[in-house]
Design an enzyme around this catalytic site. Structure first.
Site, PDB file in Angstrom:
ATOM      1  N   ALA A  74       0.851  -1.191   0.000  1.00  0.00           N
ATOM      2  CA  ALA A  74       0.000   0.000   0.000  1.00  0.00           C
ATOM      3  C   ALA A  74       0.888   1.242   0.000  1.00  0.00           C
ATOM      4  O   ALA A  74       1.744   1.388   0.874  1.00  0.00           O
ATOM      5  CB  ALA A  74      -0.885   0.002   1.242  1.00  0.00           C
ATOM      6  N   THR A 117      11.436   1.060  -4.728  1.00  0.00           N
ATOM      7  CA  THR A 117      11.398   1.590  -6.097  1.00  0.00           C
ATOM      8  C   THR A 117      12.774   1.976  -6.627  1.00  0.00           C
ATOM      9  O   THR A 117      13.656   2.372  -5.850  1.00  0.00           O
ATOM     10  CB  THR A 117      10.487   2.838  -6.149  1.00  0.00           C
ATOM     11  OG1 THR A 117      10.657   3.494  -7.410  1.00  0.00           O
ATOM     12  CG2 THR A 117      10.837   3.846  -5.077  1.00  0.00           C
ATOM     13  N   TYR A 141       8.736  10.676  -3.859  1.00  0.00           N
ATOM     14  CA  TYR A 141       8.348   9.261  -3.904  1.00  0.00           C
ATOM     15  C   TYR A 141       9.552   8.382  -3.528  1.00  0.00           C
ATOM     16  O   TYR A 141       9.493   7.576  -2.599  1.00  0.00           O
ATOM     17  CB  TYR A 141       7.806   8.924  -5.301  1.00  0.00           C
ATOM     18  CG  TYR A 141       7.592   7.454  -5.548  1.00  0.00           C
ATOM     19  CD1 TYR A 141       6.943   6.657  -4.614  1.00  0.00           C
ATOM     20  CD2 TYR A 141       8.037   6.855  -6.732  1.00  0.00           C
ATOM     21  CE1 TYR A 141       6.748   5.302  -4.844  1.00  0.00           C
ATOM     22  CE2 TYR A 141       7.844   5.513  -6.968  1.00  0.00           C
ATOM     23  CZ  TYR A 141       7.207   4.741  -6.014  1.00  0.00           C
ATOM     24  OH  TYR A 141       7.024   3.408  -6.255  1.00  0.00           O
ATOM     25  N   LYS A 145      10.324   6.242   0.138  1.00  0.00           N
ATOM     26  CA  LYS A 145      10.565   4.789   0.103  1.00  0.00           C
ATOM     27  C   LYS A 145      11.933   4.471   0.708  1.00  0.00           C
ATOM     28  O   LYS A 145      12.102   3.498   1.445  1.00  0.00           O
ATOM     29  CB  LYS A 145      10.487   4.282  -1.341  1.00  0.00           C
ATOM     30  CG  LYS A 145       9.079   4.229  -1.889  1.00  0.00           C
ATOM     31  CD  LYS A 145       8.317   3.081  -1.265  1.00  0.00           C
ATOM     32  CE  LYS A 145       6.944   2.924  -1.860  1.00  0.00           C
ATOM     33  NZ  LYS A 145       6.232   1.751  -1.339  1.00  0.00           N
ATOM     34  N   ARG A 278       8.777  15.807 -17.457  1.00  0.00           N
ATOM     35  CA  ARG A 278       7.993  15.701 -16.227  1.00  0.00           C
ATOM     36  C   ARG A 278       8.960  15.897 -15.050  1.00  0.00           C
ATOM     37  O   ARG A 278      10.015  15.252 -15.016  1.00  0.00           O
ATOM     38  CB  ARG A 278       7.345  14.312 -16.175  1.00  0.00           C
ATOM     39  CG  ARG A 278       6.420  14.096 -15.011  1.00  0.00           C
ATOM     40  CD  ARG A 278       5.721  12.747 -15.105  1.00  0.00           C
ATOM     41  NE  ARG A 278       6.646  11.622 -15.010  1.00  0.00           N
ATOM     42  CZ  ARG A 278       6.267  10.348 -15.001  1.00  0.00           C
ATOM     43  NH1 ARG A 278       4.989  10.025 -15.103  1.00  0.00           N
ATOM     44  NH2 ARG A 278       7.156   9.388 -14.892  1.00  0.00           N
ATOM     45  N   ASP A 281      11.849  13.221 -13.184  1.00  0.00           N
ATOM     46  CA  ASP A 281      12.163  12.045 -14.009  1.00  0.00           C
ATOM     47  C   ASP A 281      13.660  11.939 -14.324  1.00  0.00           C
ATOM     48  O   ASP A 281      14.193  12.781 -15.055  1.00  0.00           O
ATOM     49  CB  ASP A 281      11.436  12.160 -15.363  1.00  0.00           C
ATOM     50  CG  ASP A 281      10.188  11.317 -15.434  1.00  0.00           C
ATOM     51  OD1 ASP A 281       9.997  10.453 -14.559  1.00  0.00           O
ATOM     52  OD2 ASP A 281       9.407  11.522 -16.379  1.00  0.00           O
TER      53      ASP A 281
HETATM   54  N1  UDP Z   1       5.896   8.961 -19.892  1.00  0.00           N
HETATM   55  C1  UDP Z   1       5.569   9.740 -20.995  1.00  0.00           C
HETATM   56  N2  UDP Z   1       4.261  10.059 -21.209  1.00  0.00           N
HETATM   57  C2  UDP Z   1       3.253   9.634 -20.381  1.00  0.00           C
HETATM   58  C3  UDP Z   1       3.585   8.823 -19.266  1.00  0.00           C
HETATM   59  C4  UDP Z   1       4.922   8.516 -19.055  1.00  0.00           C
HETATM   60  O1  UDP Z   1       6.445  10.155 -21.751  1.00  0.00           O
HETATM   61  O2  UDP Z   1       2.077   9.973 -20.636  1.00  0.00           O
HETATM   62  C5  UDP Z   1       7.302   8.587 -19.637  1.00  0.00           C
HETATM   63  C6  UDP Z   1       7.829   9.056 -18.286  1.00  0.00           C
HETATM   64  O3  UDP Z   1       8.380  10.348 -18.378  1.00  0.00           O
HETATM   65  C7  UDP Z   1       8.875   7.976 -17.987  1.00  0.00           C
HETATM   66  C8  UDP Z   1       8.335   6.725 -18.665  1.00  0.00           C
HETATM   67  O4  UDP Z   1       7.374   7.182 -19.614  1.00  0.00           O
HETATM   68  O5  UDP Z   1      10.108   8.303 -18.584  1.00  0.00           O
HETATM   69  C9  UDP Z   1       7.652   5.780 -17.705  1.00  0.00           C
HETATM   70  O6  UDP Z   1       6.746   6.523 -16.929  1.00  0.00           O
HETATM   71  P1  UDP Z   1       5.692   5.843 -15.964  1.00  0.00           P
HETATM   72  O7  UDP Z   1       4.868   6.943 -15.379  1.00  0.00           O
HETATM   73  O8  UDP Z   1       4.968   4.760 -16.689  1.00  0.00           O
HETATM   74  O9  UDP Z   1       6.576   5.130 -14.848  1.00  0.00           O
HETATM   75  P2  UDP Z   1       7.707   5.708 -13.846  1.00  0.00           P
HETATM   76  O10 UDP Z   1       9.011   5.594 -14.604  1.00  0.00           O
HETATM   77  O11 UDP Z   1       7.347   7.109 -13.495  1.00  0.00           O
HETATM   78  O12 UDP Z   1       7.663   4.793 -12.690  1.00  0.00           O
END
Ligand code: UDP
Length: 326
Positions: A74, A117, A141, A145, A278, A281
């Site tokens: 969770a 993570t 995040y 963790k 984003r 990232d």
């Molecule tokens: N990503 C993207 N467009 C989206 C969602 C994700 O370009 O609409 C990219 C994001 O920047 C990352 C990768 O896809 O590099 C994986 O993102 P996700 O949110 O699936 O997982 P995370 O890596 O955040 O755990």
């Protein structure tokens, strides 16, 4: 073993429960359904709706069901959201987890598998991240963790807790019974498939100016069923030791490569737009999973990205037929 699974009504949780039941364990799911779904809990598992912050309730469940180990999944798990709302992440990922630890201590439950993570690492220094690499999270995040992993180390030293922390890379895909459904959806593969299914106009690529081969972020996608299997192995490992393990496939795929795989699997046009990066990232996150292979004998069975995407596509189409309203 009798296992309490927090977050067991969620995407990964439901697949872990499926694997646990398949391996002959008893599973009690504890979930507040803030993100999970009651119908995601397989009939073979018991379901209890509750808050982890309600410590007396958690202690009651641990005692009543004679729980022998806890798989704690969770959590809030969105990088972008965590940057906008760190308070939510400190509360949901740290305060909640510490409350669970105290409930376990009070009831003498000393075995814990926890979802961690890749975000604990931040910007990695080398192509394949090892567990011993520096941990410098770039978002709350990962930070929360990591803080909880550290708390577990101290609880181990002081109180004899046994814990296995599984540092998930990018879980994706579905089994025949369980799959992904978030509302709103933020993860790359389901979003791409929603575009393929005509439910969204396009997928936005979050930045194409990263220092990678095609400029888009690289991640290590792991089939959720392989990921779930590691939890079952971890329960065995706990009999011997505590440990921290990466859980990925060791192969990095860019956002553009994932889109290309989805076009191939679905045979559909998938419209794309490039947007800004984003926040939070890292450019590349790819696991070395040698440690878990060596120490637990874990072997991924579905490494191929197209197999992962195809399983998610199959699940999505099945859900559309079974429950069009969801
Ligand atoms: N990503 C993207 N467009 C989206 C969602 C994700 O370009 O609409 C990219 C994001 O920047 C990352 C990768 O896809 O590099 C994986 O993102 P996700 O949110 O699936 O997982 P995370 O890596 O955040 O755990």
């Amino acid at each position: 073993m009798r296992i309490l699974v927090t977050g067991g009504a969620g995407y990964i949780g439901s697949v872990v429960v499926e694997r646990l039941l398949g391996a002959g364990h008893d599973a009690v799911v504890y979930d507040n359904l803030s993100q999970g779904h009651r119908e995601a809990v397989l009939p073979g598992a018991e379901f209890i709706q509750g808050e982890i912050l309600d410590r007396p309730a958690v202690e009651g469940v641990l005692r009543k069901h004679k729980i022998e180990g806890v798989i704690h999944m969770a959590a809030s798990a969105l990088v972008g959201e965590s940057c906008e709302n760190p308070a939510k992440y400190y509360s949901n990922n740290l305060i909640t987890s510490l409350t669970l630890l105290e409930a376990m201590r009070a009831t003498g439950v000393s075995r814990l598998v926890l979802s961690s993570t890749a975000a604990v690492y931040g910007e990695p220094e080398k192509p394949l991240i090892e567990e011993s690499d520096p941990t410098r999270p770039t978002n709350p995040y990962g930070e929360t963790k990591l803080s909880f992993e550290r708390a577990c180390r101290w609880y181990e030293q002081a109180y004899g807790l046994r814990f296995v922390s599984l540092r998930y890379f990018n879980a994706a895909g579905a089994t025949k019974l369980c799959g992904e459904f978030h509302n709103p959806e933020t993860h790359l593969i389901p979003i791409i498939l929603q575009v393929a299914a005509g439910q969204r106009p396009h997928v936005e690529i979050f930045g194409d100016d990263y220092p990678t081969t095609d400029g888009t972020c690289i991640r290590d996608y792991i089939h959720v069923s392989d990921l779930a299997h590691a939890h079952v192995l971890a329960l065995d490992y706990l009999k011997r030791s505590s440990g921290i393990f990466n859980l990925g496939c060791g192969g990095g795929r860019s956002v553009k490569e994932v889109i290309a795989a989805a076009r191939k699997v679905t045979g559909r046009e998938i419209a794309v737009r490039v947007g800004p990066r984003r926040p939070g990232d890292p450019a590349v996150l790819v696991a070395s999973s040698e440690k878990i292979k060596k120490e637990m004998g874990w072997v991924p069975e579905k490494q191929d990205l197209e197999i992962i995407v195809a399983s998610a596509w199959e699940w999505m189409q099945k859900k559309a037929v079974v429950s069009p309203a969801r």
